[in-house]
Design an enzyme around this catalytic site. Structure first.
Site, PDB file in Angstrom:
ATOM      1  N   HIS A  21       0.009  -5.582   1.125  1.00  0.00           N
ATOM      2  CA  HIS A  21       0.926  -4.749   0.324  1.00  0.00           C
ATOM      3  C   HIS A  21       2.329  -5.341   0.423  1.00  0.00           C
ATOM      4  O   HIS A  21       3.078  -5.047   1.352  1.00  0.00           O
ATOM      5  CB  HIS A  21       0.884  -3.305   0.852  1.00  0.00           C
ATOM      6  CG  HIS A  21       1.704  -2.329   0.047  1.00  0.00           C
ATOM      7  ND1 HIS A  21       1.456  -0.969   0.060  1.00  0.00           N
ATOM      8  CD2 HIS A  21       2.765  -2.495  -0.783  1.00  0.00           C
ATOM      9  CE1 HIS A  21       2.333  -0.355  -0.722  1.00  0.00           C
ATOM     10  NE2 HIS A  21       3.148  -1.257  -1.236  1.00  0.00           N
ATOM     11  N   HIS A  23       5.327  -6.650  -2.507  1.00  0.00           N
ATOM     12  CA  HIS A  23       5.746  -6.914  -3.892  1.00  0.00           C
ATOM     13  C   HIS A  23       6.609  -8.165  -3.868  1.00  0.00           C
ATOM     14  O   HIS A  23       7.667  -8.174  -3.227  1.00  0.00           O
ATOM     15  CB  HIS A  23       6.561  -5.744  -4.432  1.00  0.00           C
ATOM     16  CG  HIS A  23       5.836  -4.431  -4.378  1.00  0.00           C
ATOM     17  ND1 HIS A  23       5.220  -3.869  -5.477  1.00  0.00           N
ATOM     18  CD2 HIS A  23       5.612  -3.570  -3.345  1.00  0.00           C
ATOM     19  CE1 HIS A  23       4.670  -2.719  -5.121  1.00  0.00           C
ATOM     20  NE2 HIS A  23       4.884  -2.510  -3.836  1.00  0.00           N
ATOM     21  N   HIS A 201      -0.768   2.651  -5.697  1.00  0.00           N
ATOM     22  CA  HIS A 201       0.133   3.387  -4.810  1.00  0.00           C
ATOM     23  C   HIS A 201      -0.183   4.872  -5.011  1.00  0.00           C
ATOM     24  O   HIS A 201      -0.209   5.355  -6.155  1.00  0.00           O
ATOM     25  CB  HIS A 201       1.590   3.152  -5.194  1.00  0.00           C
ATOM     26  CG  HIS A 201       2.141   1.818  -4.777  1.00  0.00           C
ATOM     27  ND1 HIS A 201       1.571   0.627  -5.127  1.00  0.00           N
ATOM     28  CD2 HIS A 201       3.239   1.509  -4.033  1.00  0.00           C
ATOM     29  CE1 HIS A 201       2.295  -0.368  -4.617  1.00  0.00           C
ATOM     30  NE2 HIS A 201       3.313   0.148  -3.943  1.00  0.00           N
ATOM     31  N   GLU A 204       2.608   8.269  -1.552  1.00  0.00           N
ATOM     32  CA  GLU A 204       3.859   7.806  -0.923  1.00  0.00           C
ATOM     33  C   GLU A 204       4.845   8.975  -1.026  1.00  0.00           C
ATOM     34  O   GLU A 204       5.201   9.581  -0.015  1.00  0.00           O
ATOM     35  CB  GLU A 204       4.386   6.552  -1.635  1.00  0.00           C
ATOM     36  CG  GLU A 204       5.651   5.978  -1.008  1.00  0.00           C
ATOM     37  CD  GLU A 204       6.213   4.774  -1.779  1.00  0.00           C
ATOM     38  OE1 GLU A 204       5.896   4.598  -2.968  1.00  0.00           O
ATOM     39  OE2 GLU A 204       7.010   4.014  -1.170  1.00  0.00           O
ATOM     40  N   ASP A 282       5.739  -4.265   2.237  1.00  0.00           N
ATOM     41  CA  ASP A 282       6.128  -3.643   0.964  1.00  0.00           C
ATOM     42  C   ASP A 282       7.193  -4.473   0.236  1.00  0.00           C
ATOM     43  O   ASP A 282       6.848  -5.250  -0.652  1.00  0.00           O
ATOM     44  CB  ASP A 282       6.594  -2.194   1.192  1.00  0.00           C
ATOM     45  CG  ASP A 282       6.420  -1.320  -0.043  1.00  0.00           C
ATOM     46  OD1 ASP A 282       5.888  -1.808  -1.049  1.00  0.00           O
ATOM     47  OD2 ASP A 282       6.811  -0.129   0.012  1.00  0.00           O
ATOM     48  N   ASP A 283       8.462  -4.277   0.563  1.00  0.00           N
ATOM     49  CA  ASP A 283       9.556  -5.016  -0.081  1.00  0.00           C
ATOM     50  C   ASP A 283      10.465  -5.540   1.028  1.00  0.00           C
ATOM     51  O   ASP A 283      11.521  -4.949   1.315  1.00  0.00           O
ATOM     52  CB  ASP A 283      10.327  -4.081  -1.019  1.00  0.00           C
ATOM     53  CG  ASP A 283       9.438  -3.540  -2.126  1.00  0.00           C
ATOM     54  OD1 ASP A 283       9.172  -4.295  -3.078  1.00  0.00           O
ATOM     55  OD2 ASP A 283       8.984  -2.390  -2.020  1.00  0.00           O
TER      56      ASP A 283
HETATM   57  N1  HPA Z   1       6.422   2.256  -4.313  1.00  0.00           N
HETATM   58  C1  HPA Z   1       6.338   2.240  -5.638  1.00  0.00           C
HETATM   59  N2  HPA Z   1       6.691   1.202  -6.358  1.00  0.00           N
HETATM   60  C2  HPA Z   1       7.160   0.121  -5.740  1.00  0.00           C
HETATM   61  C3  HPA Z   1       7.279   0.081  -4.375  1.00  0.00           C
HETATM   62  C4  HPA Z   1       6.877   1.211  -3.616  1.00  0.00           C
HETATM   63  O1  HPA Z   1       6.946   1.278  -2.375  1.00  0.00           O
HETATM   64  N3  HPA Z   1       7.786  -1.135  -4.077  1.00  0.00           N
HETATM   65  C5  HPA Z   1       7.948  -1.810  -5.226  1.00  0.00           C
HETATM   66  N4  HPA Z   1       7.576  -1.039  -6.243  1.00  0.00           N
HETATM   67 ZN    ZN Z   2       4.634  -0.886  -2.627  1.00  0.00          ZN
END
Ligand code: HPA
Ligand code: ZN
Length: 340
Positions: A21, A23, A201, A204, A282-283
């Protein structure tokens, strides 16, 4: 728990793992953002790298997404996407990542006039680099932006057709609340018929019912995040029974205020309830750390054995063929045996 922080750090540093996971647009570090803005003649709303970093304080998912989409605007050419991917793979390899399945958001680029082919060919060049330089395998998952409509997702899937032998699956990201998985039932069904893996996703910021929809309506092979499933014991039992992989992202959860304190992150409870939880970044450029920073953020809560279980889960949850999976698990076992 007897493991010291130092010994856990050494252990995590060389623990073989997969990242499931991440991006790629979220791995754009501020210094690369500036370099690409200069290379492409793009004006940034920030005067310095420090100003960019100062802007990375988020009140929630949407607040983050607004900045993240703005940052992606510097990505214009195949070379930009390749450089971005190369930088990520070099970092990931240094963190002991042996296999990565990375997300990209084609609509973020095509909506700005950057062709699908530019993004995908650049990323594929990065994947070739990862294999040659690091012996790391990796694949691409194209995410649909859930704040856009299903027709836009369907057009994106059609655009991807020439590359479908090099894209392992589809995902669903962006603003969750108000955009339930069921909005994308038809395009996910079509993607499944085309032989693509499916992830989304869910849970969250959205409620447990969104996780249920992802399972029932989108027929997903993994749930990205899934934190809020923990509010629903029947759902937790189902996820455990179905050995559904959750791609959990501790530092993202902290920065987007999904959890208040990483010391109270739910991952120990997830594992205790038999969930196949994994740890991911994630990012990483936006949330303050790459995969090992995420392992380390929760390492004191887990200890070695459960960190090793998380690494094992990452291979079990990956879209690997049986031979590759066996090889990764064998190497993980050798590492664990050789590490006192
Ligand atoms: N959630 C939803 N969209 C996203 C995320 C996330 O954590 N990171 C990049 N796009
Ligand atoms: Zn994500």
């Amino acid at each position: 728990m007897t493991d010291s922080r130092e010994s856990l750090a050494d252990f995590v540093a060389s623990l073989p793992k997969a990242e499931l996971h991440m991006h790629i647009e979220g791995s754009l570090e501020p210094d690369m953002m500036f370099a690409l803005a200069k290379r492409n003649g793009v004006e940034l709303p920030f005067a310095s790298v420090e100003q960019v970093r100062a802007a990375y304080r988020f009140s929630g998912l949407q607040d983050f997404l607004d900045i993240y989409y703005q940052g992606a605007d510097v990505l214009r050419t195949e070379e930009d996407f390749r450089d971005l991917a190369v930088a990520y793979f070099d970092r990931a390899a240094a963190d002991g990542v042996r296999h990565a399945e990375i997300f990209f958001d084609p609509q973020t680029h095509t909506a700005r006039g950057v062709p699908f082919s530019v993004a995908v060919e650049g990323l594929l060049a990065g994947i070739a680099h990862a294999r040659q330089r690091h012996g790391m395998t990796s694949s691409l998952i194209m995410c649909f932006l859930r704040h856009l409509d299903e027709d836009s997702a369907s057009r994106t899937l059609a655009e991807a057709e020439p590359w479908l032998d090099r894209i392992i699956g589809v995902g669903l990201d962006s603003s969750e609340v108000g955009h339930p998985p069921g909005k994308f039932t038809r395009v996910f069904s079509r993607a499944g018929q085309m032989g693509l893996m499916r992830v989304a996703h869910a849970g969250e910021e959205g409620p447990p019912d969104y996780v249920r929809e992802a399972l029932d309506l989108l027929q997903v092979d993994r749930i990205d995040h899934g934190n809020r499933a923990m509010e629903d014991p029947l759902l937790v039992a189902r996820l455990a029974r179905e050995a559904m992989t959750l791609t959990v992202c501790p530092l993202s959860n902290l920065k987007l205020r999904i959890v208040e304190d990483v010391a109270r992150h739910p991952i120990p409870h997830m594992l205790q309830q038999g969930l196949r939880a994994t740890i991911n970044s994630d990012d990483p450029a936006y949330f303050g750390g790459y995969i090992n920073d995420n392992y380390l953020a929760v390492a004191p809560l887990l200890g070695r054995d459960r960190l090793a279980q998380v690494a094992r889960n990452s291979f079990l949850g990956a879209f690997l063929d049986e031979a590759a999976l066996d090889e990764h698990l064998r190497r993980l076992d050798s590492f664990l045996e050789a590490t006192p």
